[in-house]
Motif scaffolding. Sequence first.
Motif, PDB file in Angstrom:
ATOM      1  N   ARG A   5       0.844  -1.311   0.290  1.00 42.51           N
ATOM      2  CA  ARG A   5       0.101  -0.184  -0.146  1.00 42.51           C
ATOM      3  C   ARG A   5       0.742   1.192  -0.050  1.00 42.51           C
ATOM      4  O   ARG A   5       1.534   1.225   0.281  1.00 42.51           O
ATOM      5  N   CYS A   6       0.457   2.099  -0.578  1.00 44.82           N
ATOM      6  CA  CYS A   6       1.158   3.283  -0.635  1.00 44.82           C
ATOM      7  C   CYS A   6      -0.541   4.032  -0.492  1.00 44.82           C
ATOM      8  O   CYS A   6      -1.145   4.141  -0.362  1.00 44.82           O
ATOM      9  N   GLU A   7       0.114   5.911  -0.683  1.00 42.63           N
ATOM     10  CA  GLU A   7      -0.963   7.366  -0.271  1.00 42.63           C
ATOM     11  C   GLU A   7      -0.793   7.796  -1.229  1.00 42.63           C
ATOM     12  O   GLU A   7       0.313   8.652  -1.704  1.00 42.63           O
ATOM     13  N   PHE A   8      -0.957   8.247  -2.459  1.00 41.45           N
ATOM     14  CA  PHE A   8      -2.213   9.139  -3.075  1.00 41.45           C
ATOM     15  C   PHE A   8      -2.423  10.240  -2.900  1.00 41.45           C
ATOM     16  O   PHE A   8      -3.378  10.059  -1.963  1.00 41.45           O
ATOM     17  N   ARG A   9      -1.720  11.166  -3.435  1.00 38.65           N
ATOM     18  CA  ARG A   9      -2.422  13.036  -3.398  1.00 38.65           C
ATOM     19  C   ARG A   9      -2.617  13.692  -4.922  1.00 38.65           C
ATOM     20  O   ARG A   9      -1.434  14.019  -5.352  1.00 38.65           O
ATOM     21  N   PHE A  10      -3.959  13.193  -5.779  1.00 39.03           N
ATOM     22  CA  PHE A  10      -3.971  14.308  -6.946  1.00 39.03           C
ATOM     23  C   PHE A  10      -3.814  15.559  -6.394  1.00 39.03           C
ATOM     24  O   PHE A  10      -5.318  16.246  -6.209  1.00 39.03           O
ATOM     25  N   TYR A  11      -3.499  16.526  -7.363  1.00 38.71           N
ATOM     26  CA  TYR A  11      -3.515  17.685  -7.816  1.00 38.71           C
ATOM     27  C   TYR A  11      -4.458  18.831  -8.829  1.00 38.71           C
ATOM     28  O   TYR A  11      -4.567  18.075  -9.957  1.00 38.71           O
ATOM     29  N   GLY A  12      -4.958  19.893  -8.701  1.00 37.43           N
ATOM     30  CA  GLY A  12      -5.082  20.570  -9.416  1.00 37.43           C
ATOM     31  C   GLY A  12      -6.754  19.904 -10.280  1.00 37.43           C
ATOM     32  O   GLY A  12      -7.685  19.069 -10.110  1.00 37.43           O
ATOM     33  N   GLU A  13      -6.933  20.086 -11.714  1.00 38.01           N
ATOM     34  CA  GLU A  13      -7.663  19.188 -12.544  1.00 38.01           C
ATOM     35  C   GLU A  13      -7.422  17.432 -12.785  1.00 38.01           C
ATOM     36  O   GLU A  13      -8.332  16.480 -13.796  1.00 38.01           O
ATOM     37  N   LEU A  14      -6.595  17.082 -12.148  1.00 39.82           N
ATOM     38  CA  LEU A  14      -6.235  16.438 -12.607  1.00 39.82           C
ATOM     39  C   LEU A  14      -7.128  14.799 -11.499  1.00 39.82           C
ATOM     40  O   LEU A  14      -8.133  14.157 -11.561  1.00 39.82           O
ATOM     41  N   ASP A  15      -8.109  15.300 -10.324  1.00 40.76           N
ATOM     42  CA  ASP A  15      -9.202  15.244  -9.971  1.00 40.76           C
ATOM     43  C   ASP A  15     -10.556  15.056 -10.558  1.00 40.76           C
ATOM     44  O   ASP A  15     -11.214  14.365 -10.047  1.00 40.76           O
ATOM     45  N   ASP A  16     -10.437  15.749 -11.401  1.00 43.60           N
ATOM     46  CA  ASP A  16     -11.202  15.057 -12.699  1.00 43.60           C
ATOM     47  C   ASP A  16     -11.792  13.888 -13.610  1.00 43.60           C
ATOM     48  O   ASP A  16     -12.772  13.256 -13.522  1.00 43.60           O
ATOM     49  N   PHE A  17     -10.344  13.398 -13.198  1.00 40.63           N
ATOM     50  CA  PHE A  17     -10.456  11.953 -13.586  1.00 40.63           C
ATOM     51  C   PHE A  17      -9.936  10.719 -11.979  1.00 40.63           C
ATOM     52  O   PHE A  17     -10.430   9.503 -12.812  1.00 40.63           O
ATOM     53  N   LEU A  18     -10.327  11.497 -10.849  1.00 37.41           N
ATOM     54  CA  LEU A  18     -10.778  10.024 -10.427  1.00 37.41           C
ATOM     55  C   LEU A  18     -12.191   9.712  -9.446  1.00 37.41           C
ATOM     56  O   LEU A  18     -13.215  10.548 -10.093  1.00 37.41           O
ATOM     57  N   ALA A  19     -12.257   8.752  -9.285  1.00 38.79           N
ATOM     58  CA  ALA A  19     -13.295   8.514  -8.727  1.00 38.79           C
ATOM     59  C   ALA A  19     -13.826   9.691  -7.649  1.00 38.79           C
ATOM     60  O   ALA A  19     -12.391  10.026  -6.724  1.00 38.79           O
ATOM     61  N   PRO A  20     -15.025  10.119  -6.910  1.00 40.90           N
ATOM     62  CA  PRO A  20     -15.596  11.052  -6.640  1.00 40.90           C
ATOM     63  C   PRO A  20     -14.675  11.608  -4.902  1.00 40.90           C
ATOM     64  O   PRO A  20     -14.497  12.253  -4.447  1.00 40.90           O
ATOM     65  N   ALA A  21     -14.804   9.845  -3.921  1.00 39.31           N
ATOM     66  CA  ALA A  21     -14.564   9.557  -2.700  1.00 39.31           C
ATOM     67  C   ALA A  21     -12.567  10.149  -3.070  1.00 39.31           C
ATOM     68  O   ALA A  21     -12.200   9.960  -2.051  1.00 39.31           O
ATOM     69  N   GLN A  22     -11.739   9.900  -4.079  1.00 45.71           N
ATOM     70  CA  GLN A  22     -10.638  10.811  -4.121  1.00 45.71           C
ATOM     71  C   GLN A  22     -10.048  11.852  -4.207  1.00 45.71           C
ATOM     72  O   GLN A  22      -9.020  11.542  -4.533  1.00 45.71           O
ATOM     73  N   ARG A  23     -10.927  12.731  -4.626  1.00 46.03           N
ATOM     74  CA  ARG A  23     -10.744  14.320  -5.234  1.00 46.03           C
ATOM     75  C   ARG A  23     -10.526  15.087  -3.502  1.00 46.03           C
ATOM     76  O   ARG A  23     -11.244  14.759  -3.487  1.00 46.03           O
ATOM     77  N   LYS A  24      -9.549  15.606  -4.001  1.00 46.59           N
ATOM     78  CA  LYS A  24      -8.875  16.851  -2.721  1.00 46.59           C
ATOM     79  C   LYS A  24      -9.200  16.293  -1.306  1.00 46.59           C
ATOM     80  O   LYS A  24      -9.011  16.658  -0.375  1.00 46.59           O
ATOM     81  N   ARG A  25      -8.652  14.835  -1.634  1.00 49.40           N
ATOM     82  CA  ARG A  25      -7.662  14.576  -0.988  1.00 49.40           C
ATOM     83  C   ARG A  25      -7.070  12.644  -0.818  1.00 49.40           C
ATOM     84  O   ARG A  25      -6.377  12.955  -1.781  1.00 49.40           O
ATOM     85  N   SER A  26      -5.565  12.776   0.189  1.00 43.77           N
ATOM     86  CA  SER A  26      -5.161  11.747   0.131  1.00 43.77           C
ATOM     87  C   SER A  26      -6.259  10.796   0.789  1.00 43.77           C
ATOM     88  O   SER A  26      -6.691  10.157   1.771  1.00 43.77           O
ATOM     89  N   PHE A  27      -5.094   9.189  -0.329  1.00 46.32           N
ATOM     90  CA  PHE A  27      -5.943   8.106  -0.177  1.00 46.32           C
ATOM     91  C   PHE A  27      -5.390   7.049  -0.150  1.00 46.32           C
ATOM     92  O   PHE A  27      -3.907   6.960  -0.897  1.00 46.32           O
ATOM     93  N   GLU A  28      -5.408   5.336   0.539  1.00 49.27           N
ATOM     94  CA  GLU A  28      -4.490   4.483   0.023  1.00 49.27           C
ATOM     95  C   GLU A  28      -4.900   3.983  -0.841  1.00 49.27           C
ATOM     96  O   GLU A  28      -5.991   3.971  -1.089  1.00 49.27           O
ATOM     97  N   HIS A  29      -3.992   3.368  -1.666  1.00 47.41           N
ATOM     98  CA  HIS A  29      -3.831   2.838  -2.492  1.00 47.41           C
ATOM     99  C   HIS A  29      -3.431   1.490  -2.490  1.00 47.41           C
ATOM    100  O   HIS A  29      -1.847   1.230  -1.869  1.00 47.41           O
TER     101      HIS A  29
END
Length: 248
Positions: A5-29
């Motif tokens: 497992r690792c922790e991801f955080r995406f920024y800016g307009e990259l959030d548009d490609f993520l599942a809603p629960a993964q946007r604007k926050r850090s999440f475990e992958h």
Amino acid sequence: MDRRRCEFRFYGELDDFLAPAQRKRSFEHAFDGTPSVKDRIESLGVPHTEVDLILVDGSPVGFDHRLAGGERVAVYPAFQSLELPGIAPLRPPLQQPRFVLDVHLGHLARYLRLLGFDTRYRNDSDDDELLALSRTEDRILLTRDVGLLRRAALVHGGFLHETDSRRQLREVLDRFRLQGRIAPLTRCARCNGLIGPATPALARGRVPGGVLREQKRFSRCHDCGQLYWPGGHLARLRARLAEIGVWF
């Protein structure tokens, strides 16, 4: 066997490609083995062409960096006004911004050509042809097809978040910092050829008589022969582009 497992955080307009629960926050992958960070980014829905900086535990890495588990990964889109000296780019820079557009972007292709940008477009090109043009001619592939941007062989591409062609133009100008490179009315909107001066004599018999009487300045495409002259259409074009902050 436990997955890594690792922790991801995406920024800016990259959030548009993520599942809603993964946007604007850090999440475990969770993942198996030691995959490349590029592999994991795209597995989460983000095309590699949209990423300009990856930090793993605070240090910049390339797409081929291998994840072992336990890392914190921050992923950033293209920066429009921030320079990052000393950090190697994820892809080789292009000397000149040149484009190839997918079949759904005909209006955007016309706008880019009218502003002087070398833009390949056909309304019958398939994905393989677009990819080949992008690679062999060092062109940025513009599309709203996320799957096309995930093609491993693609180096330079751009996803268009906007659907209106004028707003797409503004998006392209901003993302690739093209405002200072605009050279209006130097390329043919029809075929992408270069435009040069033409004499009224050359226009005789090829334009309406009223145009020939009123206009003294003509231009002609060196490739397809299309004739151009200043008129009401130019004023309308300028007005439409001024609405999105583009003046010439």
